[in-house]
Scaffold this motif. Structure first.
Motif, short mmCIF file in Angstrom:
data_model
loop_
_atom_site.label_atom_id
_atom_site.label_comp_id
_atom_site.label_asym_id
_atom_site.label_seq_id
_atom_site.Cartn_x
_atom_site.Cartn_y
_atom_site.Cartn_z
N ILE A 49 0.86 -1.18 0.00
CA ILE A 49 0.00 0.00 0.00
C ILE A 49 0.90 1.23 0.00
O ILE A 49 1.58 1.51 0.99
CB ILE A 49 -0.93 0.02 1.22
CG1 ILE A 49 -1.82 -1.23 1.23
CG2 ILE A 49 -1.77 1.29 1.24
CD1 ILE A 49 -2.70 -1.35 2.47
N PRO A 50 0.94 1.99 -1.10
CA PRO A 50 1.79 3.18 -1.14
C PRO A 50 1.06 4.40 -0.57
O PRO A 50 -0.07 4.71 -0.97
CB PRO A 50 2.04 3.36 -2.64
CG PRO A 50 0.79 2.82 -3.29
CD PRO A 50 0.27 1.73 -2.39
N VAL A 51 1.68 5.06 0.37
CA VAL A 51 1.10 6.28 0.94
C VAL A 51 2.13 7.39 0.87
O VAL A 51 3.35 7.13 0.87
CB VAL A 51 0.62 6.07 2.39
CG1 VAL A 51 -0.51 5.04 2.44
CG2 VAL A 51 1.76 5.65 3.30
N ALA A 52 1.66 8.63 0.82
CA ALA A 52 2.57 9.75 0.60
C ALA A 52 3.31 10.18 1.86
O ALA A 52 4.48 10.56 1.79
CB ALA A 52 1.80 10.94 0.02
N GLU A 71 10.69 5.49 4.59
CA GLU A 71 12.02 5.99 4.25
C GLU A 71 11.94 7.48 3.98
O GLU A 71 11.02 7.96 3.33
CB GLU A 71 12.55 5.28 3.00
CG GLU A 71 13.82 5.87 2.40
CD GLU A 71 13.54 6.95 1.36
OE1 GLU A 71 14.42 7.81 1.15
OE2 GLU A 71 12.44 6.93 0.76
N ARG A 72 12.92 8.20 4.51
CA ARG A 72 13.08 9.61 4.18
C ARG A 72 14.56 9.91 4.03
O ARG A 72 15.38 9.52 4.86
CB ARG A 72 12.47 10.52 5.26
CG ARG A 72 10.94 10.56 5.26
CD ARG A 72 10.39 11.19 3.98
NE ARG A 72 8.93 11.27 3.97
CZ ARG A 72 8.11 10.34 3.51
NH1 ARG A 72 8.61 9.19 3.06
NH2 ARG A 72 6.82 10.52 3.50
N ASN A 73 14.89 10.57 2.92
CA ASN A 73 16.28 10.97 2.64
C ASN A 73 17.24 9.78 2.65
O ASN A 73 18.40 9.90 3.05
CB ASN A 73 16.74 12.03 3.64
CG ASN A 73 15.89 13.29 3.55
OD1 ASN A 73 15.59 13.77 2.45
ND2 ASN A 73 15.49 13.81 4.69
N GLY A 74 16.73 8.62 2.22
CA GLY A 74 17.58 7.44 2.08
C GLY A 74 17.68 6.58 3.32
O GLY A 74 18.29 5.51 3.28
N GLU A 75 17.08 7.00 4.42
CA GLU A 75 17.22 6.27 5.68
C GLU A 75 15.86 5.82 6.20
O GLU A 75 14.82 6.42 5.91
CB GLU A 75 17.90 7.16 6.71
CG GLU A 75 19.30 7.59 6.30
CD GLU A 75 20.00 8.43 7.35
OE1 GLU A 75 20.95 7.92 7.97
OE2 GLU A 75 19.57 9.57 7.56
N LEU A 101 3.83 1.37 2.70
CA LEU A 101 5.11 1.97 2.35
C LEU A 101 4.98 3.45 2.05
O LEU A 101 4.10 3.88 1.29
CB LEU A 101 5.67 1.26 1.10
CG LEU A 101 6.93 1.83 0.46
CD1 LEU A 101 8.13 1.71 1.40
CD2 LEU A 101 7.21 1.12 -0.87
N THR A 102 5.88 4.23 2.63
CA THR A 102 6.02 5.64 2.26
C THR A 102 7.48 5.92 2.02
O THR A 102 8.35 5.49 2.78
CB THR A 102 5.44 6.59 3.32
OG1 THR A 102 5.58 7.95 2.86
CG2 THR A 102 6.11 6.45 4.67
N THR A 103 7.79 6.63 0.93
CA THR A 103 9.17 6.95 0.58
C THR A 103 9.29 8.42 0.21
O THR A 103 8.29 9.10 -0.02
CB THR A 103 9.69 6.08 -0.58
OG1 THR A 103 9.05 6.48 -1.79
CG2 THR A 103 9.43 4.61 -0.32
N THR A 104 10.51 8.87 0.11
CA THR A 104 10.76 10.28 -0.20
C THR A 104 10.16 10.67 -1.55
O THR A 104 9.60 11.76 -1.70
CB THR A 104 12.27 10.57 -0.20
OG1 THR A 104 12.83 10.17 1.04
CG2 THR A 104 12.56 12.05 -0.44
N ASN A 105 10.27 9.78 -2.54
CA ASN A 105 9.89 10.15 -3.90
C ASN A 105 8.88 9.21 -4.55
O ASN A 105 7.87 9.65 -5.09
CB ASN A 105 11.15 10.21 -4.78
CG ASN A 105 12.21 11.12 -4.21
OD1 ASN A 105 12.04 12.33 -4.16
ND2 ASN A 105 13.32 10.54 -3.75
N GLY A 106 9.14 7.90 -4.49
CA GLY A 106 8.36 6.96 -5.28
C GLY A 106 6.89 6.90 -4.94
O GLY A 106 6.02 6.95 -5.82
N THR A 107 6.56 6.78 -3.65
CA THR A 107 5.14 6.64 -3.30
C THR A 107 4.38 7.93 -3.53
O THR A 107 3.18 7.90 -3.84
CB THR A 107 4.97 6.17 -1.84
OG1 THR A 107 5.59 7.11 -0.95
CG2 THR A 107 5.60 4.79 -1.64
#
Length: 250
Positions: A49-52, A71-75, A101-107
């Protein structure tokens, strides 16, 4: 489909300028979200489940069968199960689980493509299966590079060019970004890892001791799973369901 458009959006900041009607949007975040999504679903994750935002991910805390990845800023964000490294998406960790899942860019890029006819996920890990599937779609194709905080990233653009090079036909209508990225891939194809060695995101990841993640994400055709978004959940297409058989151990 006659005269199918194949377009490349080099940054999510440009997405409002694209018409996504009757279009498959393929979200690309090579380092690392799209690679880990493909690998996790191939290894038996029930869904991703991708969330922002981090708070949206945290809202799933305590739900049975859910793993929380941020993940934020690679960590990895403190307090979460893991981030977006493919080494966290092996079968013994994700099989039968739903990963939020939440990521800096992809999600965030995925969330910006919800008005497309279909949202799919692309990576070098599933490139051949993805292109074969796209060939059978009677719709336009928009390759969406997640980039880095709305800036263009070399690895996402290069992958988009690889897809364009394989997918285009004499009747395809390519935009200038598609032509540009295809030319980029033609220049890099003999040594993709070397070409990306000094890219901004590769340097950023190596600074975080993530060189193994870079090498993993540049493997081609490790899986044949094609993640697609259905009711807010990324799932493998019904024809897929294999576990990864090479790469890092299950």
């Amino acid at each position: 489909m006659d005269s199918r458009k194949i377009q490349v959006c080099l940054s999510p900041a440009l997405l409002p300028f694209y018409d996504k009607e009757n279009t498959v949007a393929v979200v690309i975040d090579i380092f690392r979200a799209s690679s880990s999504i493909c690998y996790g679903l191939a290894n038996g994750a029930e869904a991703i489940i991708p969330v922002a935002e981090v708070d949206e991910c945290r809202a799933y805390e305590g739900r049975m069968g859910c793993l929380l990845a941020a993940e934020r800023n690679g960590e990895v964000v403190p307090g979460f199960d893991f981030g977006n490294s493919p080494f966290s998406y092996t079968a013994n960790q994700v099989k039968g689980k739903t990963v939020v899942l939440t990521t800096t860019n992809g999600t965030r890029a995925i969330q910006q493509c919800l008005d497309a006819s279909t949202v799919a996920i692309g990576s070098f890990l599933n490139i051949t299966a993805l292109v074969e599937w796209l060939r059978g779609q009677d719709r336009h194709v928009l390759l969406v590079c997640a980039g880095w905080k709305n800036h263009v990233s070399l690895e996402d653009s290069l992958f988009a060019g690889a897809v364009v090079a394989r997918l285009k036909t004499s009747s395809s209508l390519l935009d200038d970004s598609a032509h540009m990225t295809a030319a980029l891939f033609a220049e890099a194809r003999e040594d993709i890892a070397g070409y990306l060695n000094n890219s901004a995101h590769a340097l950023r990841m190596r600074h975080l001791d993530l060189a193994k993640d870079i090498a993993f994400c540049l493997q081609q055709d490790l899986v044949s799973t094609i993640p697609v978004l259905h009711n807010g959940r990324l799932v493998g297409l019904p024809t897929e369901g294999e576990a990864a058989t090479t790469g890092i151990p299950a």
